[in-house]
Design a protein around this motif. Structure first.
Motif, PDB file in Angstrom:
ATOM      1  N   PRO A   1       0.841  -1.215   0.000  1.00  0.00           N
ATOM      2  CA  PRO A   1       0.000   0.000   0.000  1.00  0.00           C
ATOM      3  C   PRO A   1       0.865   1.249   0.000  1.00  0.00           C
TER       4      PRO A   1
ATOM      5  N   SER B   1       0.189   5.779  -5.149  1.00  0.00           N
ATOM      6  CA  SER B   1      -0.583   5.737  -3.900  1.00  0.00           C
ATOM      7  C   SER B   1      -1.583   4.593  -3.911  1.00  0.00           C
TER       8      SER B   1
ATOM      9  N   LYS C   1      -3.812   1.391  -3.190  1.00  0.00           N
ATOM     10  CA  LYS C   1      -4.573   0.951  -2.025  1.00  0.00           C
ATOM     11  C   LYS C   1      -4.966  -0.511  -2.213  1.00  0.00           C
ATOM     12  N   SER C   2      -5.323  -1.149  -1.143  1.00  0.00           N
ATOM     13  CA  SER C   2      -5.713  -2.565  -1.229  1.00  0.00           C
ATOM     14  C   SER C   2      -6.904  -2.742  -2.169  1.00  0.00           C
TER      15      SER C   2
END
Length: 121
Positions: free
Chosen positions: A14, A85, A87-88
């Protein structure tokens, strides 16, 4: 033989970055808009971004706006998706597809096989 080949996927933590590539062969990308889509388990396919044939027009899903950037190099016959950036919830198989000229109006008529992106610590 017409091909769209995605590459650049992988496992990233992440907050990390990846750059996906969509390389065309058997035809020139000059006349085609290219869209990126993603499909995550248990979810519907989501349109992520699109770039017009000239590169002059782009659009992004709200979920990736400000983090992802689409670009193209028609000399290399390749479209890129820079993903920052991460994210999961960005975990998915990412596909590229072509449509004539514009990101609007026409239908996607050819798809790549996809590349897996996994965002996990």
């Amino acid at each position: 033989q017409l091909q769209l080949v995605e590459s650049g996927g992988g496992l990233v933590q992440p907050g990390g970055s990846l750059r996906l590539s969509c390389a065309a062969s058997g035809f020139t990308l000059d006349y085609y808009a290219i869209g990126w889509f993603r499909l995550a388990p248990g979810k519907e396919r989501e349109g992520v971004s699109c770039i017009s044939s000239s590169g002059g027009s782009t659009n992004y899903a709200d979920s990736v706006k400000g983090r992802f950037t689409i670009s193209r190099d028609n000399v290399k016959n390749t479209v890129y998706l820079q993903m920052n950036s991460l994210k999961s919830e960005d975990t998915a198989v990412y596909y590229c597809a072509r449509k004539a000229w514009s990101c609007l109006d026409t239908e996607y008529d050819f798809w790549g096989q996809g590349t897996q992106v996994t965002v996990s610590s």
